[in-house]
Design an enzyme around this catalytic site. Structure first.
Site, PDB file in Angstrom:
ATOM      1  N   ARG B  49      36.650 -56.380  11.827  1.00  0.00           N
ATOM      2  CA  ARG B  49      37.391 -55.774  11.095  1.00  0.00           C
ATOM      3  C   ARG B  49      36.918 -54.698  10.062  1.00  0.00           C
ATOM      4  NH1 ARG B  49      38.982 -59.944   6.532  1.00  0.00           N
ATOM      5  NH2 ARG B  49      40.034 -61.328   8.047  1.00  0.00           N
ATOM      6  N   ASP B  51      37.965 -52.214   6.660  1.00  0.00           N
ATOM      7  CA  ASP B  51      38.715 -52.280   5.739  1.00  0.00           C
ATOM      8  C   ASP B  51      39.455 -50.952   5.403  1.00  0.00           C
ATOM      9  OD1 ASP B  51      38.139 -54.818   4.752  1.00  0.00           O
ATOM     10  OD2 ASP B  51      36.102 -53.986   3.910  1.00  0.00           O
ATOM     11  N   TYR B 110      26.904 -49.148  11.810  1.00  0.00           N
ATOM     12  CA  TYR B 110      27.735 -48.438  11.014  1.00  0.00           C
ATOM     13  C   TYR B 110      26.806 -47.050  10.462  1.00  0.00           C
ATOM     14  CZ  TYR B 110      30.984 -51.864  10.677  1.00  0.00           C
ATOM     15  OH  TYR B 110      32.285 -52.927  10.841  1.00  0.00           O
ATOM     16  N   ARG B 195      28.991 -51.120   2.656  1.00  0.00           N
ATOM     17  CA  ARG B 195      29.180 -50.323   1.402  1.00  0.00           C
ATOM     18  C   ARG B 195      28.395 -51.079   0.235  1.00  0.00           C
ATOM     19  NH1 ARG B 195      35.647 -50.729   2.343  1.00  0.00           N
ATOM     20  NH2 ARG B 195      35.726 -49.884   0.206  1.00  0.00           N
TER      21      ARG B 195
END
Lengths: 249, 249
Positions: B49, B51, B110, B195
């Protein structure tokens, strides 16, 4: 004291560069920020105008101040804090008192971006075509631009310019990133000219017209003959050049 | 028949990937388009998933059909026409019936983008920092990530996963384009992990904490110790890898 301001903007949310009633323009935003900082109305004169939605990677404008700015670099930073995120000032440099952002520009370069597939990230600043384009034919046609000087066929009607003559020194499609980029450099451009040239070259690439037809369109000096104007979002004012001596202050 | 769908999305206008009440998500848009095309509810299972606001350059999801799609490539094209411009399907490929977009993924990559200046074009997908960052120290700290497996300190609290163990195989800042990019690859990621890692590395780059402090934060296994979570707009799911054999259909 006269200064040149170098800046970039995302044209998506603006009705072009030039101030006009009842619409937000880049020039207006810039002049409002200047007025806040300099505490008096400070007109800025741009190197040219860009139409609604057109972007600028480098735009140049000049402005005058009563007294010299103590630190032009700091002035640019302060201006940036006042300007919205889609307008960014890169440099503020002193120029000679007669230097003119529009009349002294020796060349301007524009880029037009196209892609052949759906792309969430590129599509904000590129035009998507379906099918295939013959880029070789488009480049053969683009080279023909060097042989002409009167580009009435690619100009918006009823503009206030005295001549439709331009000297195109570079015009070429190249594969770049996710798609193809058309780069065009000239001493000056007529209103709507790049988007009309791109639209007509795309007709060449689709084999709707030949390279000879393309030449005939230029020679016809009639806007009705050329292809449609392409969307503004994929057009970038890429660079503006000046003679070195205007920076010798 | 089971298929893998490879697609990209600009997360700006979505409340993340996963379907949820009262908010538009990417999964919902995709399932609506699938239902229109396949004429029955067709759930899609994503590789993970993302965000709110987080983007995907490559996201993968699997779905099942009663009968084989005559032409998966054409199916992707038709899906694209139904989907909004900020979601683009690249490929639709058949996989073995047990293949699972989430459980079979062997690694995910990422990227996090930061810039040090105002930029109308980069800023939509990058976080801007003011001042200077010590990227050498940030890379020294990033290398320490290879020595740990429990990343509780960088995980959102109260998630439903059974373990907070991940194997990070690549984590590095590099100068790229207009700024710096952090690339991180692992077998799996915890919610909010990238993050939180980026936020903590930036504290190293600002000399607010040392590389030893960074290690102590990981060893503390306490989310309260780590830096703040960085904004989602600058985060991209960049790639997802699978073993070759699931494509041998």
């Amino acid at each position: 004291m006269r200064y040149f301001l170098y800046f970039a903007y995302d044209g998506t949310n603006y009705h072009g560069w030039q101030i006009q009633p009842n619409a937000i323009t880049v020039q207006q935003c810039l002049e409002e920020a200047m007025q806040t900082l300099l505490r008096q109305p400070t007109p800025v004169t741009g190197a040219g105008r860009t139409d609604t939605g057109v972007n600028a990677r480098v735009m140049v404008a000049h402005f005058d101040t009563d007294t010299a700015l103590p630190e032009p670099a700091t002035f640019a930073d302060r201006l940036n804090r006042l300007l919205p995120p889609d307008i960014a000032v890169y440099r503020c440099v002193p120029v000679t008192s007669e230097a003119h952002a529009r009349f002294d520009a020796t060349s301007r370069t524009y880029k037009y971006y196209i892609i052949d597939h759906k792309s969430p990230f590129a599509e904000r600043y590129a035009w998507r075509y379906r099918g295939t384009l013959d880029f070789e034919a488009m480049n053969t046609a683009a080279e023909k631009l060097y042989s002409y000087i009167d580009f009435t066929s690619f100009s918006k009607l009823h503009t206030d310019v005295k001549t439709n003559n331009c000297r195109i020194t570079h015009a070429r499609w190249e594969k770049e990133g996710e798609g193809y980029t058309f780069t065009i450099t000239a001493d000056r451009f007529l209103r709507n000219m790049v988007r009309a040239i791109v639209g007509t070259l795309i007709e060449v690439g689709r084999h709707k017209i030949t390279v000879d037809d393309f030449c005939a369109i230029i020679e016809g000096k009639n806007r009705g003959l050329a292809g449609t104007s392409m969307p503004g979002k994929a057009l970038f004012l890429h660079d503006v050049s000046y003679p070195e001596d205007i920076f010798n202050v």
